[in-house]
Design a protein around this motif. Structure first.
Motif, PDB file in Angstrom:
ATOM      1  N   ASN A   1       3.268   2.890   2.558  1.00 49.32           N
ATOM      2  CA  ASN A   1       2.394   3.848   3.486  1.00 49.32           C
ATOM      3  C   ASN A   1       3.304   3.247   5.001  1.00 49.32           C
TER       4      ASN A   1
ATOM      5  N   GLU B   1      -2.986   5.247   1.066  1.00 48.83           N
ATOM      6  CA  GLU B   1      -4.076   4.293   0.098  1.00 48.83           C
ATOM      7  C   GLU B   1      -4.252   3.394   1.690  1.00 48.83           C
ATOM      8  N   ARG B   2      -5.380   3.046   1.601  1.00 51.62           N
ATOM      9  CA  ARG B   2      -5.669   2.341   2.828  1.00 51.62           C
ATOM     10  C   ARG B   2      -6.329   0.463   2.332  1.00 51.62           C
TER      11      ARG B   2
ATOM     12  N   GLY C   1      -5.970  10.869  -0.165  1.00 53.13           N
ATOM     13  CA  GLY C   1      -5.474   9.991  -1.509  1.00 53.13           C
ATOM     14  C   GLY C   1      -5.346  10.215  -2.677  1.00 53.13           C
ATOM     15  N   LYS C   2      -6.800  11.058  -3.001  1.00 54.58           N
ATOM     16  CA  LYS C   2      -7.275  12.018  -4.043  1.00 54.58           C
ATOM     17  C   LYS C   2      -5.883  13.104  -4.755  1.00 54.58           C
TER      18      LYS C   2
ATOM     19  N   SER D   1      -3.153  11.465  -5.539  1.00 55.65           N
ATOM     20  CA  SER D   1      -3.062  11.270  -7.386  1.00 55.65           C
ATOM     21  C   SER D   1      -3.101  12.250  -7.978  1.00 55.65           C
TER      22      SER D   1
ATOM     23  N   LEU E   1       0.510  -1.489   0.422  1.00 54.40           N
ATOM     24  CA  LEU E   1       0.235  -0.232   0.421  1.00 54.40           C
ATOM     25  C   LEU E   1       1.206   1.029   0.075  1.00 54.40           C
ATOM     26  N   TYR E   2       0.318   1.885  -0.715  1.00 54.27           N
ATOM     27  CA  TYR E   2       1.145   3.390  -1.342  1.00 54.27           C
ATOM     28  C   TYR E   2       0.274   4.639  -0.230  1.00 54.27           C
TER      29      TYR E   2
ATOM     30  N   CYS F   1      -9.124  11.087   4.576  1.00 55.91           N
ATOM     31  CA  CYS F   1      -7.872   9.797   4.151  1.00 55.91           C
ATOM     32  C   CYS F   1      -8.744   9.693   3.556  1.00 55.91           C
ATOM     33  N   GLU F   2      -9.823  10.031   2.493  1.00 59.05           N
ATOM     34  CA  GLU F   2     -10.222   9.739   0.890  1.00 59.05           C
ATOM     35  C   GLU F   2      -9.459  11.294   0.583  1.00 59.05           C
TER      36      GLU F   2
ATOM     37  N   THR G   1     -11.518   0.188   4.942  1.00 62.91           N
ATOM     38  CA  THR G   1     -12.526   1.680   5.400  1.00 62.91           C
ATOM     39  C   THR G   1     -12.568   1.128   7.140  1.00 62.91           C
TER      40      THR G   1
ATOM     41  N   SER H   1       2.568   6.228  -6.021  1.00 64.35           N
ATOM     42  CA  SER H   1       2.721   4.642  -5.958  1.00 64.35           C
ATOM     43  C   SER H   1       3.375   4.302  -7.192  1.00 64.35           C
TER      44      SER H   1
END
Length: 124
Positions: free
Chosen positions: A120, A52-53, A72-73, A76, A48-49, A68-69, A56, A108
């Motif tokens: 991660n 990332e999880r 992650g965005k 990206s 996992l990078y 967390c979301e 949930t 990633s």
């Protein structure tokens, strides 16, 4: 550097090549070191990078899941930005004369030895 006046310093003055070769690791030590670095630098297929999880289920707090979301965005977007900058010919410092794109901080990675990806967490 050896101390001035020591036997090692005198050897360095008289036979610099021999003195230098004494400082180089043996072939076996070098092979072991390079192998270890390569093994520890490989990415696993299930890694996992950053951002990332695996699931949930690590928390039930809505705010934490949303943050967390969001993170992650953002990771990206960082990756997309780096990839776009690598394509920009006006940024000559991105690739240099050997034309190798910048990948060090790409979040990633694919499996294997890639020269990119921020895990991660680490486990050695």
């Amino acid at each position: 550097m050896p101390e001035v006046g020591s036997a090692e310093y005198k050897e360095l003055e008289s036979k610099p090549e021999k003195a230098y070769l004494k400082t180089v690791n043996s072939m076996l030590q070098t092979l072991l070191g390079v192998s270890l670095i390569e093994i520890l630098s490989r990415h696993a297929s299930d890694e996992l990078y950053l951002g990332e999880r695996a699931s949930t289920e690590w928390t039930s707090e809505k705010d934490a899941l949303e943050l967390c979301e969001y993170f992650g965005k953002a990771m990206s977007e960082v990756e997309s930005n780096i990839i776009e900058r690598n394509k920009d010919v006006n940024l000559k410092n991105r690739t240099g004369p050997v034309n190798v794109p910048y990948t060090l901080l790409l979040p990633s990675s694919a499996e294997g030895l890639t020269g990119r990806g921020i895990p991660n967490s680490i486990s050695i």
